[in-house]
Design an enzyme around this catalytic site. Structure first.
Site, short mmCIF file in Angstrom:
data_model
loop_
_atom_site.label_atom_id
_atom_site.label_comp_id
_atom_site.label_asym_id
_atom_site.label_seq_id
_atom_site.Cartn_x
_atom_site.Cartn_y
_atom_site.Cartn_z
N ASP A 87 0.88 -1.16 0.00
CA ASP A 87 0.00 0.00 0.00
C ASP A 87 0.92 1.22 0.00
O ASP A 87 1.52 1.58 1.01
CB ASP A 87 -0.89 -0.05 1.25
CG ASP A 87 -1.68 1.25 1.46
OD1 ASP A 87 -1.49 2.20 0.67
OD2 ASP A 87 -2.45 1.31 2.42
N GLN A 126 0.93 6.41 1.03
CA GLN A 126 1.67 7.44 1.75
C GLN A 126 3.15 7.45 1.41
O GLN A 126 3.88 8.33 1.88
CB GLN A 126 1.51 7.26 3.27
CG GLN A 126 0.08 7.37 3.75
CD GLN A 126 -0.49 8.77 3.59
OE1 GLN A 126 0.25 9.76 3.52
NE2 GLN A 126 -1.80 8.87 3.51
#
Lengths: 143, 394
Positions: free
Chosen positions: B187, B190
């Site tokens: 993921d 960020q």
């Protein structure tokens, strides 16, 4: 006790003094919360939490001499201030008066822009729960 | 945008982990597309369609370079990180993960990297295993190794935590997972705006991220996947663009990446996203990282002087996220008072409720810095927080 209209006028004039100063307004709301009658620890349970509020708000009500006595608390100081405003207007009144109350001070002080949309939804949930308690107590009285 | 007043105070925008502001070049690309090039792509037999198609595919090429994928066909456009992860769960997951198999995630995952796997596990009878973390907000690597087994089919882990800023040791995790035959999804929501993310060097099987956290438009995300895996995955959504041939008896599917891009895509935002990546490339990730590291160190130093300041997430390796609480105060209240001073931060659980539960917190105040932020803005925040903290910390 002053009428609902008179108390709302008082609140509006207090907020008028603060003007557009958002910081002072928030400090003022927090300060109001510190004056809230404390809620017994046993009442701070899941069942007494108002649904729809982002922060935790516990609200209980009981009948005292035909009137509705509310007690509330929150885990955030601003929310405590908000509920103390509502109770200042509506606490210790007969159910009929609470149910008929038009809370126009909310709009007059521009509550929506002070607390934002998410907290405004929570604020509406508080009003709804206050009125639901009044309905419940009123129906007990008529039985 | 950034030069405006909020509640009569100069805006300080510290909610960059939620979304970044957009450079003028991105806005110009968006309006430029609608003013000059608007057309549906890939099948139009006219000049506009050809031009729009070319610009659209140029973004795909730029993303390929940006994350160092082997080829542009490994880049799939989605609505965002959430959809990218859901795509993997619905296609790779349903086909290759079955009863008794295991998926590993960590305690610090965003809900977008928890819920799709829970849904998959419920559907196919697989098990979700959770890597624990330390008090400082770092995964316990040995515990991860203990969870890994031949039953592990997928490790899906956040590269950099949205709540704590922690950068996870993903290269090591990927290597260990691969040694037991498991695939790894990163993921990158960020991490991609702050760190050099090289999918070949990392050797991750999937990488998911969102354009709007990279100074790009909202509603656009990317899924990178290795060709050999994407090719054996079934399609996600059915419709136009993703087919080779349709008959009422049976349809055959297009090649990657189009197999996963059913329907008219988000053409304008894809085209404008190239300008975001050009903006980042123009500055250079090294320069961006150095500036953000500097801001984070400065913020830590200034905020640590405040009585009642409690940092949340103190990992050694972090992106520019500063999560904190003020002793005796609810994060909502702190956030609202900062807003009254024109300072935009995020408060709450940041879509990481299991992490909050692990840390025993209701939420945090999160300030997250981007390339356009400055030390003087941090001074403003520290000054405001100090004033707020004094209410309960005299």
């Amino acid at each position: 006790m002053n009428s609902i209209l008179e108390i709302q006028d008082e609140i509006v004039s207090e907020f008028e003094i603060l003007g557009d100063d958002k910081e002072s307004t928030i400090y003022f709301i927090m300060e109001l919360g510190s004056g809230l009658e404390s809620l017994p620890e046993v009442a701070r349970i899941e069942d007494n939490i108002i649904k729809g509020c982002q922060s935790k708000v516990w609200l209980i009500a009981e009948e005292q001499d035909g009137k509705v006595h509310y007690m509330a608390d929150s885990n955030t100081d601003i929310t405590k201030g908000l509920i103390s405003l509502l109770l200042r207007v509506l606490n210790n009144r007969v159910p009929e008066e609470i149910l008929n109350a038009k809370l126009d001070f909310v709009e007059r002080i521009g509550m929506g822009s002070i607390i934002g949309s998410q907290r405004s939804n929570g604020f509406a949930s508080m009003i709804k729960q206050i009125k639901l308690f009044a309905i419940a107590i009123q129906s007990n009285q008529t039985v | 945008m950034l030069h405006q007043k909020v509640h009569g105070k100069p805006l300080v925008y510290f909610d960059n982990a939620a979304t970044t502001q957009k450079p003028q070049s991105v806005l110009d690309a968006l309006t430029g597309y609608y003013n000059n090039d608007n057309s549906n792509i890939h099948r139009g037999a006219h000049a506009l369609a050809d031009r729009a198609t070319r610009y659209f595919e140029e973004t795909r090429d730029t993303i390929k370079e940006f994350i160092n994928a082997r080829e542009a066909a490994e880049i799939i456009f989605t609505k965002g990180t959430t959809e990218s992860i859901n795509l993997v769960a619905a296609t790779f997951g349903r086909k290759f993960i079955g009863k008794g198999d295991e998926i590993i995630i960590s305690t610090m995952e965003h809900h977008a990297n928890i819920v799709p796997w829970q849904m998959l596990c419920e559907e196919v009878g697989a098990l979700l295993k959770i890597i624990p973390i330390s008090e400082s907000g770092e995964i316990l690597y040995e515990e991860f190794e203990n969870l890994l087994s031949p039953k592990t089919k997928l490790v899906s882990i956040v590269h950099a935590s949205n709540t704590l800023g922690t950068i996870n040791p993903v290269k090591r995790i990927i290597h260990a997972a691969h040694s037991l035959g498991a695939k790894v999804l990163l993921d990158g929501a960020q991490s991609t705006s702050h760190l050099e993310v090289d999918v070949q060097a990392l050797d991750c099987d999937f990488l998911a991220f969102s354009a709007h956290k990279l100074y790009g438009p909202t509603g656009l995300g990317v899924l990178y996947g290795k060709r050999e895996i994407l090719e054996i995955m079934p399609p996600f959504l059915g419709g136009g663009e993703m087919i080779k041939e349709v008959t009422f008896e049976k349809s055959t599917y297009n090649e990657i990446p189009f197999k996963f891009e059913a329907g008219t895509p988000n053409i304008a935002d894809v085209i404008a996203f190239k300008s975001s990546l050009d903006f980042i490339n123009g500055l250079g990730k090294k320069v961006i990282k150095a500036h953000e590291d500097d801001l984070l160190a400065y913020a830590n130093e200034k905020m640590s002087e405040i009585k009642g300041f409690i940092p949340v997430g103190t990992a050694a390796e972090k992106v520019s996220v500063l999560s904190f609480n003020i002793n005796g105060m609810h994060p909502y209240d702190v956030g609202m008072m900062l807003d009254a001073n024109g300072i935009a931060v995020r408060t709450g659980h940041h879509c990481t409720q299991p992490l909050m539960k692990r840390l025993g917190l209701e939420g945090t105040v999160r300030a997250s810095f981007a390339v356009y932020n400055s030390k003087s803005e941090i001074d403003s925040m520290a000054e405001s927080v100090a004033k707020i903290a004094r209410i309960k910390n005299k």
